[in-house]
Design a protein around this motif. Sequence first.
Motif, PDB file in Angstrom:
ATOM      1  N   ALA A 414     -26.517  16.812 103.689  1.00  0.00           N
ATOM      2  CA  ALA A 414     -26.794  15.885 102.692  1.00  0.00           C
ATOM      3  C   ALA A 414     -25.656  14.756 102.708  1.00  0.00           C
ATOM      4  O   ALA A 414     -24.420  15.131 102.967  1.00  0.00           O
ATOM      5  N   ARG A 415     -26.272  13.550 102.648  1.00  0.00           N
ATOM      6  CA  ARG A 415     -25.446  12.261 102.588  1.00  0.00           C
ATOM      7  C   ARG A 415     -24.660  12.070 101.106  1.00  0.00           C
ATOM      8  O   ARG A 415     -23.552  11.668 101.077  1.00  0.00           O
ATOM      9  N   ILE A 416     -25.652  12.353 100.262  1.00  0.00           N
ATOM     10  CA  ILE A 416     -25.469  12.086  98.722  1.00  0.00           C
ATOM     11  C   ILE A 416     -25.448  13.354  98.068  1.00  0.00           C
ATOM     12  O   ILE A 416     -26.153  13.932  98.268  1.00  0.00           O
ATOM     13  N   LEU A 417     -24.228  13.571  97.311  1.00  0.00           N
ATOM     14  CA  LEU A 417     -24.082  14.414  96.491  1.00  0.00           C
ATOM     15  C   LEU A 417     -24.142  14.164  94.772  1.00  0.00           C
ATOM     16  O   LEU A 417     -23.182  13.183  94.660  1.00  0.00           O
ATOM     17  N   LEU A 418     -24.996  14.681  94.130  1.00  0.00           N
ATOM     18  CA  LEU A 418     -25.076  14.254  92.730  1.00  0.00           C
ATOM     19  C   LEU A 418     -24.424  15.319  91.950  1.00  0.00           C
ATOM     20  O   LEU A 418     -24.384  16.573  92.185  1.00  0.00           O
ATOM     21  N   LEU A 419     -23.723  14.966  91.023  1.00  0.00           N
ATOM     22  CA  LEU A 419     -22.580  15.691  90.229  1.00  0.00           C
ATOM     23  C   LEU A 419     -22.816  15.373  88.793  1.00  0.00           C
ATOM     24  O   LEU A 419     -23.340  14.291  88.316  1.00  0.00           O
ATOM     25  N   GLY A 420     -22.741  16.432  88.033  1.00  0.00           N
ATOM     26  CA  GLY A 420     -23.225  16.331  86.441  1.00  0.00           C
ATOM     27  C   GLY A 420     -21.862  16.004  85.688  1.00  0.00           C
ATOM     28  O   GLY A 420     -21.836  16.149  84.379  1.00  0.00           O
ATOM     29  N   MET A 421     -20.910  15.265  86.261  1.00  0.00           N
ATOM     30  CA  MET A 421     -19.654  14.693  85.277  1.00  0.00           C
ATOM     31  C   MET A 421     -19.926  13.847  84.300  1.00  0.00           C
ATOM     32  O   MET A 421     -20.903  12.967  84.527  1.00  0.00           O
ATOM     33  N   GLY A 422     -19.290  14.226  83.161  1.00  0.00           N
ATOM     34  CA  GLY A 422     -19.506  13.185  82.078  1.00  0.00           C
ATOM     35  C   GLY A 422     -20.464  13.541  80.876  1.00  0.00           C
ATOM     36  O   GLY A 422     -19.926  12.951  80.012  1.00  0.00           O
ATOM     37  N   ALA A 423     -21.449  14.624  81.280  1.00  0.00           N
ATOM     38  CA  ALA A 423     -22.269  14.995  80.273  1.00  0.00           C
ATOM     39  C   ALA A 423     -21.436  15.868  79.083  1.00  0.00           C
ATOM     40  O   ALA A 423     -21.505  15.291  77.906  1.00  0.00           O
ATOM     41  N   ASP A 424     -20.445  16.391  79.454  1.00  0.00           N
ATOM     42  CA  ASP A 424     -19.694  17.378  78.289  1.00  0.00           C
ATOM     43  C   ASP A 424     -18.822  16.228  77.422  1.00  0.00           C
ATOM     44  O   ASP A 424     -18.773  16.349  76.156  1.00  0.00           O
ATOM     45  N   LEU A 447     -14.145  14.232  65.416  1.00  0.00           N
ATOM     46  CA  LEU A 447     -14.887  14.448  66.561  1.00  0.00           C
ATOM     47  C   LEU A 447     -15.063  13.353  67.347  1.00  0.00           C
ATOM     48  O   LEU A 447     -15.106  13.469  68.543  1.00  0.00           O
ATOM     49  N   ARG A 448     -15.889  12.165  66.476  1.00  0.00           N
ATOM     50  CA  ARG A 448     -15.856  10.956  67.398  1.00  0.00           C
ATOM     51  C   ARG A 448     -14.793  10.576  68.098  1.00  0.00           C
ATOM     52  O   ARG A 448     -14.732  10.077  69.464  1.00  0.00           O
ATOM     53  N   ALA A 449     -13.671  10.480  67.536  1.00  0.00           N
ATOM     54  CA  ALA A 449     -12.345  10.207  68.268  1.00  0.00           C
ATOM     55  C   ALA A 449     -12.048  11.036  69.350  1.00  0.00           C
ATOM     56  O   ALA A 449     -11.588  10.560  70.435  1.00  0.00           O
ATOM     57  N   GLN A 450     -12.335  12.453  69.312  1.00  0.00           N
ATOM     58  CA  GLN A 450     -11.982  13.106  70.410  1.00  0.00           C
ATOM     59  C   GLN A 450     -12.898  13.058  71.481  1.00  0.00           C
ATOM     60  O   GLN A 450     -12.327  12.872  72.482  1.00  0.00           O
ATOM     61  N   LEU A 451     -14.176  12.755  71.142  1.00  0.00           N
ATOM     62  CA  LEU A 451     -15.204  12.551  72.341  1.00  0.00           C
ATOM     63  C   LEU A 451     -14.707  10.994  72.919  1.00  0.00           C
ATOM     64  O   LEU A 451     -14.858  10.956  74.296  1.00  0.00           O
ATOM     65  N   GLU A 452     -14.268  10.021  72.129  1.00  0.00           N
ATOM     66  CA  GLU A 452     -14.080   8.628  72.794  1.00  0.00           C
ATOM     67  C   GLU A 452     -12.801   8.953  73.472  1.00  0.00           C
ATOM     68  O   GLU A 452     -12.689   8.223  74.648  1.00  0.00           O
ATOM     69  N   HIS A 453     -11.921   9.503  73.393  1.00  0.00           N
ATOM     70  CA  HIS A 453     -10.678   9.796  73.866  1.00  0.00           C
ATOM     71  C   HIS A 453     -11.035  10.560  75.156  1.00  0.00           C
ATOM     72  O   HIS A 453     -10.327  10.249  76.300  1.00  0.00           O
ATOM     73  N   GLU A 454     -11.806  11.383  75.293  1.00  0.00           N
ATOM     74  CA  GLU A 454     -12.003  12.343  76.433  1.00  0.00           C
ATOM     75  C   GLU A 454     -12.982  11.194  77.466  1.00  0.00           C
ATOM     76  O   GLU A 454     -12.716  11.341  78.668  1.00  0.00           O
ATOM     77  N   VAL A 455     -13.890  10.543  76.961  1.00  0.00           N
ATOM     78  CA  VAL A 455     -14.486   9.615  77.652  1.00  0.00           C
ATOM     79  C   VAL A 455     -13.504   8.675  78.480  1.00  0.00           C
ATOM     80  O   VAL A 455     -13.781   8.454  79.709  1.00  0.00           O
ATOM     81  N   LEU A 456     -12.648   7.999  77.859  1.00  0.00           N
ATOM     82  CA  LEU A 456     -11.863   7.157  78.195  1.00  0.00           C
ATOM     83  C   LEU A 456     -10.823   7.780  79.215  1.00  0.00           C
ATOM     84  O   LEU A 456     -10.314   7.130  80.036  1.00  0.00           O
ATOM     85  N   ASN A 457     -10.655   9.065  79.107  1.00  0.00           N
ATOM     86  CA  ASN A 457      -9.581   9.703  79.872  1.00  0.00           C
ATOM     87  C   ASN A 457     -10.128  10.238  81.147  1.00  0.00           C
ATOM     88  O   ASN A 457      -9.387  10.669  82.154  1.00  0.00           O
ATOM     89  N   ILE A 458     -11.386  10.422  81.326  1.00  0.00           N
ATOM     90  CA  ILE A 458     -11.948  11.278  82.409  1.00  0.00           C
ATOM     91  C   ILE A 458     -11.385  10.480  83.845  1.00  0.00           C
ATOM     92  O   ILE A 458     -11.754  11.008  84.896  1.00  0.00           O
ATOM     93  N   PRO A 459     -11.515   8.965  83.773  1.00  0.00           N
ATOM     94  CA  PRO A 459     -11.331   8.390  85.047  1.00  0.00           C
ATOM     95  C   PRO A 459      -9.708   8.898  85.591  1.00  0.00           C
ATOM     96  O   PRO A 459      -9.928   9.231  86.742  1.00  0.00           O
ATOM     97  N   ARG A 460      -8.948   9.053  84.726  1.00  0.00           N
ATOM     98  CA  ARG A 460      -7.498   9.523  85.075  1.00  0.00           C
ATOM     99  C   ARG A 460      -7.269  11.023  85.352  1.00  0.00           C
ATOM    100  O   ARG A 460      -6.998  11.379  86.469  1.00  0.00           O
ATOM    101  N   ARG A 461      -8.092  11.752  84.699  1.00  0.00           N
ATOM    102  CA  ARG A 461      -8.176  13.258  84.564  1.00  0.00           C
ATOM    103  C   ARG A 461      -9.000  13.926  85.423  1.00  0.00           C
ATOM    104  O   ARG A 461      -8.960  15.042  86.116  1.00  0.00           O
ATOM    105  N   ASN A 462     -10.280  13.343  85.703  1.00  0.00           N
ATOM    106  CA  ASN A 462     -11.336  13.963  86.620  1.00  0.00           C
ATOM    107  C   ASN A 462     -11.822  13.050  87.649  1.00  0.00           C
ATOM    108  O   ASN A 462     -12.143  13.681  88.808  1.00  0.00           O
ATOM    109  N   LEU A 463     -12.337  11.646  87.502  1.00  0.00           N
ATOM    110  CA  LEU A 463     -13.103  11.168  88.361  1.00  0.00           C
ATOM    111  C   LEU A 463     -12.780  10.687  89.608  1.00  0.00           C
ATOM    112  O   LEU A 463     -13.310  10.724  90.623  1.00  0.00           O
TER     113      LEU A 463
END
Length: 542
Positions: A414-424, A447-463
């Motif tokens: 495979a040249r391309i790999l699909l990942l499920g990152m970001g769904a959680d 809860l919304r504040a936590q979800l927004e924090h995590e979405v904004l944080n995933i570039p630094r922490r995961n992606l």
Amino acid sequence: MCGIFCLLYSSNSDESKAQSIIDTCSSPIQRRGPDSFKQLTISEDCATCTFLASVRWTQGANMSVQPLEDSEGNVLLWNGDVYSMTSEDNSLSKEPSSESDSAQVFCRFSKFGVLKTLKHIQGPYSFIFLNRKTKQLWFGKDPIGRHSLLMKCTSTSLLVTSVAHKSISNIEEIPSTHIYSLDITCADFQSGLKEHKWKRNISICPVLKAYHPKTPSKDIPPPEEVTSFYQNIANTAQGDKQTMMTLLESYQPLCDNVTRLTELLTKSVESRVRTQPTHCIHCQTVCSHCKTGILFSGGIDSTVIALLAHRYVPLTEPIDLLNVAFEKNQNYNVPDRITGQSSLRELTSLCPERQWNFVEINITRKELEEERSKNIKDVIYPLETVLDDSLGCAVWFAARGRGTLQSCDYTSSARILLLGMGADELLGGYTRHRTILRHCSNDWTALRAQLEHEVLNIPRRNLGRDNRVVCDHGRQSRTPFLDETVVAFLLGLPSWQRCWITEDLQQVGGQAPLRMLAWKSGLKVASNLPKRALQFGLKDST
């Protein structure tokens, strides 16, 4: 997909140290793009700029060798995928079968400038661009931060690179909140570095308003009729997940959101599957080997992606489902192997005409320690926590794609790999989200504040980490859940429309729209699987 690198250093710098950094980063940069590799050095006034670029060809009729140069001396290193690019009048100007996206971006950078060009682009990217006329070096990544880009800046040097090495101290992941520029003739690089923040009023890129809000959003509480509806489901189902899902199908607002999510996610998967050459990484001409793989734990995220990918991968080609298990008590029967096999059975039942390659990637303790020490610690750097190591190892071995297929040795083509990152992060998939709601007395704004924090944080922490890990094998990582349109749609919903994670609905309410999407698509078992972190049993192996 490419590896990009730029080292700018003044005449006051130690040239031997600069060369050492170039030599150190050269090999990991080349591994990211095995189709071509080129070095370019430019001297400008009292500064020297060395570029390295490798390419894994994924777009265009022909490969564009990088660094790209034009007649005016401008230089571009582009690591990205342009899925749509509008013109100044907002009309679509990017044709899928046209020249490579790097060539199109280069032309626009030179003609219109960096900032005016980027606001018209949708797709993941990181880049380095030298404007010779203005003597400005520009670099950065897309506003979601899906590709890796690291930076180390001192008064006499600037290093920008896709991947580094743990011997290079004080290097950091570049934030996705800004694009950066530097006058390469300035006396002090640190003081001359400028930040250009994304502007939220860019209507062409819908993710910006949702993804970079000026202030934390507030959720209105769910209407009483919604609360009562979910309570009635819980009382009727009495803990039976199949009954819960059946009853949820009668909730029209949820079904409307599911319909829209299905449309956007399907289009996202389509563009990521179809945008690639017609031959695998092992062949030079058109072939029928696997070209699309999926990091496959068997959970709802990866199983939905697999089902959607089936619609757009030609039936003459298999799809590789890469499933990792780390040795535990001398066997590999870890939870993700079990769920992987369960979801494979569902996919086979729903799509019997597809060849699903369930690749069992079994990693011994010895191999884990060897590769962790030799390669993985450097690739995940500058992240160094136990969790980063755990997740980095799991994704690295999965992306390598070396295992067994029906008891025979097999390496994915495979040249391309699909990942499920970001769904959680977008849909509230974890136990901690339920805990926050419980501890805050059902305050959905918390809860919304936590979800927004995590979405904004995933570039630094995961992606960035996941991009470095996957691309270390010369494969391109693509994340359908993090398409701009998907992100903008989900962030625009109240948190209680993305997940209903009160105690009465147990795990069914987490990622509710995605679970309903899976259920309505025929994935009756996968839609009810409990959420687990992506570690493939590694925690128990160390």
